[in-house]
Scaffold this motif. Sequence first.
Motif, PDB file in Angstrom:
ATOM      1  N   MET A   7       0.603  -1.251   0.183  1.00 55.49           N
ATOM      2  CA  MET A   7       0.555   0.006  -0.250  1.00 55.49           C
ATOM      3  C   MET A   7       0.642   1.405   0.031  1.00 55.49           C
ATOM      4  O   MET A   7       0.568   2.440  -0.913  1.00 55.49           O
ATOM      5  N   SER A   8       1.953   1.156   0.873  1.00 60.51           N
ATOM      6  CA  SER A   8       2.553   2.302   1.060  1.00 60.51           C
ATOM      7  C   SER A   8       3.653   2.619  -0.417  1.00 60.51           C
ATOM      8  O   SER A   8       3.416   4.325  -1.055  1.00 60.51           O
ATOM      9  N   ALA A   9       3.624   1.998  -1.674  1.00 59.77           N
ATOM     10  CA  ALA A   9       4.114   2.596  -2.892  1.00 59.77           C
ATOM     11  C   ALA A   9       2.650   2.786  -4.384  1.00 59.77           C
ATOM     12  O   ALA A   9       2.801   3.429  -4.560  1.00 59.77           O
ATOM     13  N   GLN A  10       1.428   2.094  -3.687  1.00 60.72           N
ATOM     14  CA  GLN A  10       0.342   2.306  -4.482  1.00 60.72           C
ATOM     15  C   GLN A  10      -0.566   3.903  -3.497  1.00 60.72           C
ATOM     16  O   GLN A  10      -1.044   4.356  -4.429  1.00 60.72           O
ATOM     17  N   GLY A  11      -0.245   4.121  -2.246  1.00 61.05           N
ATOM     18  CA  GLY A  11      -0.875   5.257  -2.028  1.00 61.05           C
ATOM     19  C   GLY A  11      -2.386   4.365  -1.234  1.00 61.05           C
ATOM     20  O   GLY A  11      -2.576   2.870  -1.167  1.00 61.05           O
ATOM     21  N   SER A  13      -6.350   2.921  -0.584  1.00 61.68           N
ATOM     22  CA  SER A  13      -7.563   2.767  -1.267  1.00 61.68           C
ATOM     23  C   SER A  13      -8.365   3.412  -1.580  1.00 61.68           C
ATOM     24  O   SER A  13      -8.545   4.436  -0.224  1.00 61.68           O
ATOM     25  N   GLN A  14      -9.302   3.840  -2.246  1.00 62.21           N
ATOM     26  CA  GLN A  14     -10.899   4.284  -2.334  1.00 62.21           C
ATOM     27  C   GLN A  14     -10.689   4.424  -0.832  1.00 62.21           C
ATOM     28  O   GLN A  14     -12.087   5.658  -1.000  1.00 62.21           O
ATOM     29  N   ARG A  15     -11.059   2.740  -0.171  1.00 57.57           N
ATOM     30  CA  ARG A  15     -11.853   2.765   0.827  1.00 57.57           C
ATOM     31  C   ARG A  15     -11.467   3.612   2.011  1.00 57.57           C
ATOM     32  O   ARG A  15     -12.608   4.118   2.292  1.00 57.57           O
ATOM     33  N   GLN A  16      -9.964   4.003   2.370  1.00 57.18           N
ATOM     34  CA  GLN A  16      -9.465   4.445   2.894  1.00 57.18           C
ATOM     35  C   GLN A  16      -9.485   6.128   2.598  1.00 57.18           C
ATOM     36  O   GLN A  16     -10.685   6.710   3.858  1.00 57.18           O
ATOM     37  N   LEU A  17      -9.742   6.330   1.346  1.00 54.31           N
ATOM     38  CA  LEU A  17     -10.065   7.768   0.704  1.00 54.31           C
ATOM     39  C   LEU A  17     -11.352   8.122   1.925  1.00 54.31           C
ATOM     40  O   LEU A  17     -11.358   9.104   2.165  1.00 54.31           O
ATOM     41  N   SER A  45     -10.323  26.655  18.122  1.00 62.08           N
ATOM     42  CA  SER A  45     -11.233  26.468  17.104  1.00 62.08           C
ATOM     43  C   SER A  45     -10.175  25.661  16.503  1.00 62.08           C
ATOM     44  O   SER A  45      -8.808  25.730  16.274  1.00 62.08           O
ATOM     45  N   VAL A  46      -9.969  24.242  15.818  1.00 60.75           N
ATOM     46  CA  VAL A  46      -9.447  23.340  15.804  1.00 60.75           C
ATOM     47  C   VAL A  46      -9.886  23.259  14.195  1.00 60.75           C
ATOM     48  O   VAL A  46     -10.785  22.544  13.690  1.00 60.75           O
ATOM     49  N   THR A  47      -8.641  23.480  12.631  1.00 63.76           N
ATOM     50  CA  THR A  47      -8.729  22.610  11.556  1.00 63.76           C
ATOM     51  C   THR A  47      -8.381  21.841  11.783  1.00 63.76           C
ATOM     52  O   THR A  47      -7.834  21.380  12.396  1.00 63.76           O
ATOM     53  N   ILE A  48      -9.604  20.321  11.237  1.00 63.43           N
ATOM     54  CA  ILE A  48      -8.738  19.105  10.943  1.00 63.43           C
ATOM     55  C   ILE A  48      -8.390  19.299   9.664  1.00 63.43           C
ATOM     56  O   ILE A  48      -9.480  19.384   7.751  1.00 63.43           O
ATOM     57  N   GLY A  49      -7.148  19.131   8.744  1.00 61.04           N
ATOM     58  CA  GLY A  49      -6.932  19.133   7.229  1.00 61.04           C
ATOM     59  C   GLY A  49      -7.379  18.151   7.194  1.00 61.04           C
ATOM     60  O   GLY A  49      -7.261  17.646   5.616  1.00 61.04           O
ATOM     61  N   GLU A  50      -6.552  16.569   7.338  1.00 63.30           N
ATOM     62  CA  GLU A  50      -6.151  15.704   6.821  1.00 63.30           C
ATOM     63  C   GLU A  50      -6.981  14.309   7.066  1.00 63.30           C
ATOM     64  O   GLU A  50      -6.353  14.113   8.947  1.00 63.30           O
ATOM     65  N   VAL A  51      -7.452  13.163   7.055  1.00 63.24           N
ATOM     66  CA  VAL A  51      -7.359  12.008   8.054  1.00 63.24           C
ATOM     67  C   VAL A  51      -6.852  10.512   7.491  1.00 63.24           C
ATOM     68  O   VAL A  51      -7.526  10.181   6.320  1.00 63.24           O
ATOM     69  N   ARG A  52      -6.036  10.168   7.623  1.00 61.94           N
ATOM     70  CA  ARG A  52      -5.388   9.225   7.180  1.00 61.94           C
ATOM     71  C   ARG A  52      -5.164   7.888   8.120  1.00 61.94           C
ATOM     72  O   ARG A  52      -5.284   7.786   9.362  1.00 61.94           O
ATOM     73  N   THR A  53      -6.399   6.824   7.319  1.00 61.67           N
ATOM     74  CA  THR A  53      -6.525   5.697   8.370  1.00 61.67           C
ATOM     75  C   THR A  53      -5.465   4.744   7.525  1.00 61.67           C
ATOM     76  O   THR A  53      -5.378   4.324   6.753  1.00 61.67           O
ATOM     77  N   SER A  54      -5.298   3.796   8.452  1.00 61.20           N
ATOM     78  CA  SER A  54      -4.849   2.481   8.233  1.00 61.20           C
ATOM     79  C   SER A  54      -5.649   1.563   7.684  1.00 61.20           C
ATOM     80  O   SER A  54      -7.107   1.477   7.240  1.00 61.20           O
TER      81      SER A  54
END
Length: 135
Positions: A7-11, A13-17, A45-54
Amino acid sequence: MTKHKNMSAQGPSQRQLRAGELIRHALVDIMAREEFRDPALQGVSVTIGEVRTSPDLKHATIFCSPLVGSQDADGVADALNRASAFIRGKLGRVIDMKFTPQLRFLADKSYDDANAMERLLDNVAEREGFHDEDE
């Protein structure tokens, strides 16, 4: 053909995104509505820029920063990590996923990096004599 992809080489998955965006939207709502007892989070006030899932969607890394630049991004991330069990409980009631992921908050430095690059580019443009057409 191998059963497990690297996964690290391909980025991600659509499911993770999709799961990351679902979690991000739910966290934005939670942060806007909830009052936190931690003094480091009161009135912030907190800004959430991105969430990355396993890949198994059981862990989520949340990149956050305070909306006002004068506050310590690392301090806000540490305070959110202390409150992560509370936030995870609220998140579990809002999202429709099989498992509510473990949450890990990290300070989002991408805004600071973008501002630093913009200043560098402005300095180069000024030194080289480039001018905006609008000025």
